[in-house]
Design an enzyme around this catalytic site. Structure first.
Site, PDB file in Angstrom:
ATOM      1  N   HIS A  21     -30.739  53.567  20.956  1.00 28.81           N
ATOM      2  CA  HIS A  21     -32.216  53.016  20.285  1.00 28.81           C
ATOM      3  C   HIS A  21     -32.719  51.785  21.136  1.00 28.81           C
ATOM      4  CE1 HIS A  21     -36.034  52.543  18.099  1.00 28.81           C
ATOM      5  NE2 HIS A  21     -35.358  52.062  17.604  1.00 28.81           N
ATOM      6  N   GLU A  22     -31.614  50.519  20.869  1.00 28.22           N
ATOM      7  CA  GLU A  22     -32.068  49.351  21.276  1.00 28.22           C
ATOM      8  C   GLU A  22     -31.418  49.315  23.268  1.00 28.22           C
ATOM      9  OE1 GLU A  22     -33.319  47.086  20.002  1.00 28.22           O
ATOM     10  OE2 GLU A  22     -32.944  48.218  17.775  1.00 28.22           O
ATOM     11  N   HIS A  25     -34.970  50.067  24.901  1.00 29.56           N
ATOM     12  CA  HIS A  25     -35.820  48.434  24.599  1.00 29.56           C
ATOM     13  C   HIS A  25     -35.291  47.740  25.963  1.00 29.56           C
ATOM     14  CE1 HIS A  25     -37.903  49.856  20.832  1.00 29.56           C
ATOM     15  NE2 HIS A  25     -37.526  49.307  20.524  1.00 29.56           N
TER      16      HIS A  25
END
Length: 426
Positions: A21-22, A25
């Site tokens: 997920h990170e 980003h």
């Protein structure tokens, strides 16, 4: 599965779904030219930290998510005031380091009072060094050093807020999207490993054995073929099996399974279910599976994504209308507990569970709740419609309040998880 393996797999589950997920980003922020200061897994005090390039990678104590800290999202630098005495290290006429304290200990530096400084737009610095004004260009990756901490400056074009709405939205939505991609890939892997139920089965298998129930003490294993009960052939009729067991509370049954082509017989006595009053052995039947083709893999993975998404939103709906009890909610401890239980069932089942968790994390982060990605996208949408951004201070306050509320909820469900563990509930 050995306990150490279970603990390791549980930790890895959390690490993988949060990291992917990170990383979403991180990757799209870097593509947009944004300076990423920190890539963190977890919150709270740092357990491990290492810097590579412009970014510091950290592992933190509280396993409740992670974050990517981008330049310009929060106050980052100690302000340098006009008249303040600093020391700078210069290379080829360009400032590479600005020291704000312990100036007497710095060597090979130029020391003086700041006349003017601009570290965002012009990248210029003028120092009054013993009455002589010296002007310098500042390197766009120059470091400011204060109290032993190095912080890279962030020119305006490296800050999150300087990018277009589209670039910022992509950097934000990429996190949940990566969770969706991971979930789809894991569902596909699961169906490749487990196959799908046969359309017209002629037998049933032991699908699950509940710990502490009568079947767990017998010589039966997950995957055994259910042959007969008291000599009555079961075939593919699960209702027949359930009926025999239900009517035999405290009555020993001769339970026969086929394993590796050989029949194995055990005496098992059904236990009375306190809720229904019927007999229970603590087993569930499973339909034999067949392999899936390459094309079917994508079809079944897509269907699994769709069905789980409907279930997840159904859960959110119950929360919104208040149709739930506190015991229905679970935090990191309960998630870890369930994950460890599934890990004991084997890698195949764990793969499916991780897919569900990744899908849930992606959907949850897209909710328009302050501090989550969905809320940040909502503010960007308002900016696109209005033609100007919302006051950053107001937006920051909204996210701060939202984050505080999420942390309070996390504390509440964690407390509930601890009480459940103390009571010995699952």
């Amino acid at each position: 599965m050995h306990m150490i393996q279970v603990v390791f797999m549980t930790v890895m589950v959390f690490f993988v779904i949060v990291t992917i997920h990170e990383w979403g980003h991180f990757y799209f922020a870097k593509r947009a030219g944004i300076l990423v200061r920190e890539f963190a897994i977890g919150f709270g005090p740092k357990l491990f930290s290492i810097k590579r390039g412009e970014t510091r990678y950290t592992l933190r104590l509280v396993p409740a998510g992670g974050f990517v800290r981008m330049a310009g999202e929060d106050p980052e630098l100690v302000e340098v005031q006009t008249g303040q005495t600093v020391a700078v290290r210069v290379k080829d006429g360009v400032v590479t380091r600005i020291y704000l304290d312990r100036l007497d200990e710095r060597s090979n530096v130029v020391r003086g009072e700041v006349e003017t400084i601009d570290i965002e737009r012009k990248l210029k610095l003028a120092l009054n060094a013993d009455g002589v004004i010296e002007s310098f260009d500042i390197h766009p990756q120059a470091l400011m050093i204060s109290k032993g901490k190095e912080t890279q400056i962030a020119p305006l074009d490296r800050q999150f807020g300087s990018k277009t709405v589209g670039q910022r939205a992509l950097a934000i939505v990429a996190g949940p999207v990566m969770n969706f991609i991971l979930a789809f890939a894991l569902f596909a892997a699961y169906f490749q490993m487990a196959g799908v139920p046969m359309e017209n089965p002629d037998k049933l298998l032991i699908g699950d054995i509940v710990a502490g129930m009568p079947a767990s003490k017998a010589d039966i294993k997950v995957g055994d073929v259910i042959d007969s009960i008291n000599g009555i052939k079961i075939g593919a009729d699960s209702e027949k099996m359930i009926g025999i067991i239900s009517k035999s509370v405290n009555v020993p049954l001769t339970f026969t399974v086929i394993r590796d082509g050989k029949p194995l017989t055990s005496k098992i006595t059904p236990k009375k279910d306190p809720d229904t009053g019927v007999g229970k052995l603590g087993i569930s039947a499973a339909i034999p599976s067949r392999p899936v083709s390459f094309g079917e893999t994508f079809t079944y993975a897509g269907k699994a994504m769709k069905n789980m998404t409907i279930l997840i939103f159904g859960g959110f709906k119950k929360i919104l209308i208040g149709d739930f009890k506190m015991d229905d909610l679970g935090g990191p401890l309960r998630t870890a507990q369930v994950t460890s239980q599934i890990a004991e069932q084997g890698f195949t089942q764990l793969t499916s569970w991780v897919a569900v968790l990744s899908l849930y994390l992606g959907i949850f982060n897209l909710l328009p709740v302050p501090a989550l990605d969905g809320s940040r996208l909502l503010f960007l949408g308002l900016e696109a419609v209005r033609g100007r951004p919302v006051d950053p201070n107001r937006e920051s306050m909204v996210h701060f309040i939202g984050f505080a509320m999420l942390m309070l909820l996390m504390l509440a469900v964690t407390y509930n998880d601890i009480l459940r563990l103390v009571r010995g509930e699952h």
